[in-house]
Enzyme design. Structure first.
Site, short mmCIF file in Angstrom:
data_model
loop_
_atom_site.label_atom_id
_atom_site.label_comp_id
_atom_site.label_asym_id
_atom_site.label_seq_id
_atom_site.Cartn_x
_atom_site.Cartn_y
_atom_site.Cartn_z
N ARG A 156 9.53 -0.81 4.39
CA ARG A 156 9.90 -0.33 3.05
C ARG A 156 10.59 1.02 3.14
NH1 ARG A 156 5.08 -0.18 -0.94
NH2 ARG A 156 5.34 -2.44 -0.75
N ASP A 161 -2.61 -8.10 -5.90
CA ASP A 161 -2.32 -6.90 -5.12
C ASP A 161 -3.33 -5.81 -5.49
OD1 ASP A 161 -1.04 -5.31 -3.32
OD2 ASP A 161 0.70 -4.87 -4.58
N LYS A 205 2.84 -7.09 3.09
CA LYS A 205 1.75 -7.94 2.59
C LYS A 205 2.23 -8.86 1.47
CE LYS A 205 -0.82 -4.27 1.82
NZ LYS A 205 -0.07 -3.20 2.54
N THR A 206 2.96 -8.31 0.52
CA THR A 206 3.48 -9.13 -0.59
C THR A 206 4.47 -10.16 -0.09
OG1 THR A 206 3.18 -7.27 -2.11
CG2 THR A 206 4.63 -9.05 -2.83
N THR A 243 -4.75 -1.78 0.31
CA THR A 243 -4.53 -0.68 1.25
C THR A 243 -5.85 -0.02 1.63
OG1 THR A 243 -4.16 0.80 -0.64
CG2 THR A 243 -2.22 -0.21 0.37
#
Length: 347
Positions: free
Chosen positions: A228, A119, A74-75, A168
């Protein structure tokens, strides 16, 4: 004495460790272009249309919300959008915006065409959300000055900007806030094993790691379908291979991840313990998350938000109206025989 002095000089000239090294490494592994960003094809196609049309109109694109489990990119998408638009990316997080003044300072310091990235936006307080509404909808910041009958509203115009938010827990966002992301609300999906393998290969090249195809595939299999996690496992396997003076083969990856207790499915010790407790102490279920958390001495949110999603994805547990039930695959994974009435329990 000379040997002592030379040792002291050696110690004095040793560069100090910096906490920012790991963060800089993660930034290096982050894709810098759309071509390097693997997966999420539907989202990328929609974003390309949104951004191209906005550039043609010479207007900032409308506000965008990304949601999904952590570690899916997302980032990174926010960084790529800012790079394509040529605007500055101003990053913050929901917990960091504690007061209305914090949000006002962020918004009033934006330049035309800037991207504001928030975020974990679901952690904004409702009072701050209400200030954000007019900023997103009409490009104005409304500040109330004074209290009681003498209070008045000061309206400050804001430069054209795009808000990109990530969360999230999209259900925790209020409906009025979700509805203002008119540029699109996009759910990021878990990655296929092939996509994860491509990501691992790219990261290995950046890190200068000699990796074999078997090693790439083994990391991809255990990565929980998350980039990740794949990069984390790659870095830990790299450390092990470095000390073994060996390339990242399937055997080396298996040995290194075995030391981390990450099994062939990518399950961690707590994942396996959850399955074992569910099967042995609760007879395979159904069992409530509160009861499981108490038996494992963990917080219920840790189980439901961190461990359960992946176990559900693998089909190792099922959620039923009466609680969690272990599936046949779970029994097989922990080396147990499934009960004869398992089908009825899953209904």
């Amino acid at each position: 004495m000379s040997s002592i002095l030379s040792k002291k000089e050696e110690e004095d000239t040793t560069p100090p460790a910096h906490s920012g090294v790991a963060a800089a490494l993660d930034q290096t592994l982050r894709p810098a272009s759309w071509d390097e960003y693997v997966g999420q094809e539907a989202i990328k196609n929609n974003l390309h249309i949104l951004l191209a049309a906005a550039r043609e109109r010479q207007n900032p694109p409308e506000h965008i919300l990304f949601y999904g489990p952590p570690g899916l990119g997302k980032t990174t998408l926010a960084h790529l959008i800012a790079r394509e638009l040529g605007g500055a990316l101003r990053s913050t997080s929901g917990p960091a915006i504690e007061r209305v003044g914090d949000l006002a300072a962020l918004l009033t310091n934006l330049q035309p065409g800037d991207i504001l990235f928030i975020d974990e936006i679901h952690r904004l307080s409702r009072s701050i959300e209400e200030v954000l509404y007019p900023a997103m909808e009409s490009g104005a910041l409304n500040i109330i000055i004074g209290k009681g009958p003498s209070a008045r509203t000061l309206e400050l115009p804001l430069p054209p900007f795009t808000l990109i938010a990530a969360t999230t827990r999209v259900a925790d966002l209020s409906a009025p806030l979700r509805s203002r992301f008119s540029g699109g609300v996009y759910r990021l999906e878990f990655y296929s094993e092939d996509d994860i393998a491509n990501i691992v290969s790219r990261s290995a090249k950046i890190l200068g790691v000699e990796v074999e195809e078997g090693g790439v595939r083994e990391i991809a299999k255990r990565s929980r379908s998350t980039p990740r996690t794949a990069n984390y496992l790659l870095k830990r396997a790299r450390d092990y291979a470095q000390l073994k003076r060996a390339p990242l083969s399937k055997q080396i990856v298996d040995e290194s991840l075995g030391m981390l207790e990450v099994d062939a499915l990518g399950l961690t010790p707590l994942d396996r313990k959850l399955l074992t407790v569910l099967i042995e102490r609760f007879g395979g279920g159904p069992a409530g998350v509160g009861a499981l958390a108490a038996a494992l001495a963990e917080e219920p949110n840790t189980l439901s938000e961190v461990h359960e999603p992946f176990l559900l994805q693998l089909g190792l547990i099922e959620r039923t109206p009466r609680g969690r039930v272990a599936t046949k695959a779970a029994y097989e994974h922990v080396g147990k025989n499934a009960p004869a009435d398992l089908h009825e329990r899953l209904l």
